[in-house]
Design a protein around this motif. Structure first.
Motif, PDB file in Angstrom:
ATOM      1  N   PRO A  50       1.333  -4.260  -3.454  1.00  0.00           N
ATOM      2  CA  PRO A  50      -0.130  -4.140  -3.361  1.00  0.00           C
ATOM      3  C   PRO A  50      -0.609  -4.550  -1.970  1.00  0.00           C
ATOM      4  N   VAL A  51      -1.486  -3.739  -1.397  1.00  0.00           N
ATOM      5  CA  VAL A  51      -2.010  -4.014  -0.060  1.00  0.00           C
ATOM      6  C   VAL A  51      -3.509  -3.743  -0.014  1.00  0.00           C
ATOM      7  N   LEU A  52      -4.140  -4.324   0.998  1.00  0.00           N
ATOM      8  CA  LEU A  52      -5.550  -4.092   1.287  1.00  0.00           C
ATOM      9  C   LEU A  52      -5.635  -3.533   2.696  1.00  0.00           C
ATOM     10  N   PHE A  53      -6.184  -2.327   2.850  1.00  0.00           N
ATOM     11  CA  PHE A  53      -6.354  -1.711   4.166  1.00  0.00           C
ATOM     12  C   PHE A  53      -7.670  -2.157   4.776  1.00  0.00           C
ATOM     13  N   ILE A  54      -7.618  -2.554   6.040  1.00  0.00           N
ATOM     14  CA  ILE A  54      -8.807  -2.911   6.807  1.00  0.00           C
ATOM     15  C   ILE A  54      -8.644  -2.284   8.188  1.00  0.00           C
ATOM     16  N   GLY A  55      -9.453  -1.291   8.512  1.00  0.00           N
ATOM     17  CA  GLY A  55      -9.397  -0.658   9.826  1.00  0.00           C
ATOM     18  C   GLY A  55      -8.078   0.015  10.147  1.00  0.00           C
ATOM     19  N   GLY A  56      -7.452   0.663   9.180  1.00  0.00           N
ATOM     20  CA  GLY A  56      -6.191   1.364   9.412  1.00  0.00           C
ATOM     21  C   GLY A  56      -4.977   0.458   9.361  1.00  0.00           C
ATOM     22  N   ARG A  57      -5.192  -0.847   9.303  1.00  0.00           N
ATOM     23  CA  ARG A  57      -4.108  -1.818   9.147  1.00  0.00           C
ATOM     24  C   ARG A  57      -4.138  -2.311   7.718  1.00  0.00           C
ATOM     25  N   PHE A  58      -3.051  -2.966   7.296  1.00  0.00           N
ATOM     26  CA  PHE A  58      -3.081  -3.495   5.942  1.00  0.00           C
ATOM     27  C   PHE A  58      -2.482  -4.883   5.876  1.00  0.00           C
ATOM     28  N   HIS A  59      -2.855  -5.589   4.810  1.00  0.00           N
ATOM     29  CA  HIS A  59      -2.324  -6.908   4.490  1.00  0.00           C
ATOM     30  C   HIS A  59      -1.686  -6.831   3.116  1.00  0.00           C
ATOM     31  N   PHE A  60      -0.519  -7.467   2.966  1.00  0.00           N
ATOM     32  CA  PHE A  60       0.100  -7.564   1.648  1.00  0.00           C
ATOM     33  C   PHE A  60      -0.701  -8.552   0.807  1.00  0.00           C
ATOM     34  N   LEU A  61      -0.865  -8.232  -0.472  1.00  0.00           N
ATOM     35  CA  LEU A  61      -1.588  -9.104  -1.395  1.00  0.00           C
ATOM     36  C   LEU A  61      -0.603  -9.875  -2.267  1.00  0.00           C
ATOM     37  N   LYS A  62      -1.080 -10.988  -2.831  1.00  0.00           N
ATOM     38  CA  LYS A  62      -0.204 -11.840  -3.639  1.00  0.00           C
ATOM     39  C   LYS A  62       0.345 -11.111  -4.857  1.00  0.00           C
ATOM     40  N   HIS A  63      -0.508 -10.397  -5.563  1.00  0.00           N
ATOM     41  CA  HIS A  63      -0.064  -9.605  -6.704  1.00  0.00           C
ATOM     42  C   HIS A  63      -1.066  -8.495  -6.965  1.00  0.00           C
ATOM     43  N   ILE A  64      -0.729  -7.606  -7.853  1.00  0.00           N
ATOM     44  CA  ILE A  64      -1.484  -6.364  -8.022  1.00  0.00           C
ATOM     45  C   ILE A  64      -2.920  -6.593  -8.495  1.00  0.00           C
ATOM     46  N   ASP A  65      -3.188  -7.670  -9.204  1.00  0.00           N
ATOM     47  CA  ASP A  65      -4.537  -7.931  -9.702  1.00  0.00           C
ATOM     48  C   ASP A  65      -5.332  -8.847  -8.787  1.00  0.00           C
ATOM     49  N   SER A  66      -4.848  -9.067  -7.593  1.00  0.00           N
ATOM     50  CA  SER A  66      -5.466 -10.023  -6.681  1.00  0.00           C
ATOM     51  C   SER A  66      -5.981  -9.328  -5.427  1.00  0.00           C
ATOM     52  N   ILE A  67      -6.943  -9.970  -4.773  1.00  0.00           N
ATOM     53  CA  ILE A  67      -7.311  -9.528  -3.426  1.00  0.00           C
ATOM     54  C   ILE A  67      -7.030 -10.651  -2.427  1.00  0.00           C
ATOM     55  N   ALA A  68      -6.268 -11.656  -2.871  1.00  0.00           N
ATOM     56  CA  ALA A  68      -5.853 -12.748  -1.986  1.00  0.00           C
ATOM     57  C   ALA A  68      -4.650 -12.308  -1.164  1.00  0.00           C
ATOM     58  N   ILE A  69      -4.706 -12.559   0.135  1.00  0.00           N
ATOM     59  CA  ILE A  69      -3.625 -12.156   1.033  1.00  0.00           C
ATOM     60  C   ILE A  69      -2.405 -13.037   0.798  1.00  0.00           C
ATOM     61  N   ASP A  70      -1.242 -12.428   0.754  1.00  0.00           N
ATOM     62  CA  ASP A  70       0.027 -13.140   0.600  1.00  0.00           C
ATOM     63  C   ASP A  70       0.349 -13.809   1.933  1.00  0.00           C
ATOM     64  N   LEU A  71       0.306 -15.114   1.978  1.00  0.00           N
ATOM     65  CA  LEU A  71       0.477 -15.839   3.240  1.00  0.00           C
ATOM     66  C   LEU A  71       1.892 -15.759   3.803  1.00  0.00           C
ATOM     67  N   ARG A  72       2.859 -15.327   2.997  1.00  0.00           N
ATOM     68  CA  ARG A  72       4.209 -15.117   3.540  1.00  0.00           C
ATOM     69  C   ARG A  72       4.206 -13.966   4.536  1.00  0.00           C
TER      70      ARG A  72
END
Length: 124
Positions: A50-72
């Motif tokens: 699961p990822v969140l795209f922001i401006g063509g870039r993305f961040h991995f999320l902790k899990h599929i039901d979350s919008i919290a960024i995976d800090l790893r």
């Protein structure tokens, strides 16, 4: 004649198997378009992360039901073969692909980090 047909059939099967690595027909096959030279894959295939795209870039999320960024994997990633229709802000998706690196990225703290997509699908 039979041997020639068998050889042609086997070659077709082998070529078809190699093409199947890229599941999504929208994802462009390598080479990835990136400012970094001599990119190589760093490890195993990331599958349906699961990822969140922001401006063509993305961040991995902790899990599929979350919008919290995976800090790893807190650094933003820049997919080198992202289809145009996915270049939107706050887009939630599932991606598969490979982390990429080269000799410079191994030694320096440069972001965003390149990523080679093999599949992408919107989250529902």
């Amino acid at each position: 004649m039979k041997r020639a047909l068998v050889i042609v059939f086997l070659m077709g099967c082998l070529l078809h198997c190699k093409e199947r690595e890229y599941v999504s027909s929208e994802v462009r096959k390598p080479p990835c378009v990136s400012n970094f030279k001599d990119l190589r894959r760093t490890g195993d295939l990331v599958q349906k992360a699961p990822v969140l795209f922001i401006g063509g870039r993305f961040h991995f999320l902790k899990h599929i039901d979350s919008i919290a960024i995976d800090l790893r994997y807190a650094a933003p990633y820049l997919p080198c073969n992202l289809p145009m229709r996915y270049r939107k802000d706050t887009l939630l998706a599932l991606v598969s692909g490979y982390h990429l690196t080269n000799d410079i990225l191994d030694k320096a703290n440069i972001i965003p980090l390149p990523f080679e997509l093999t599949d992408i699908e919107l989250r529902k």
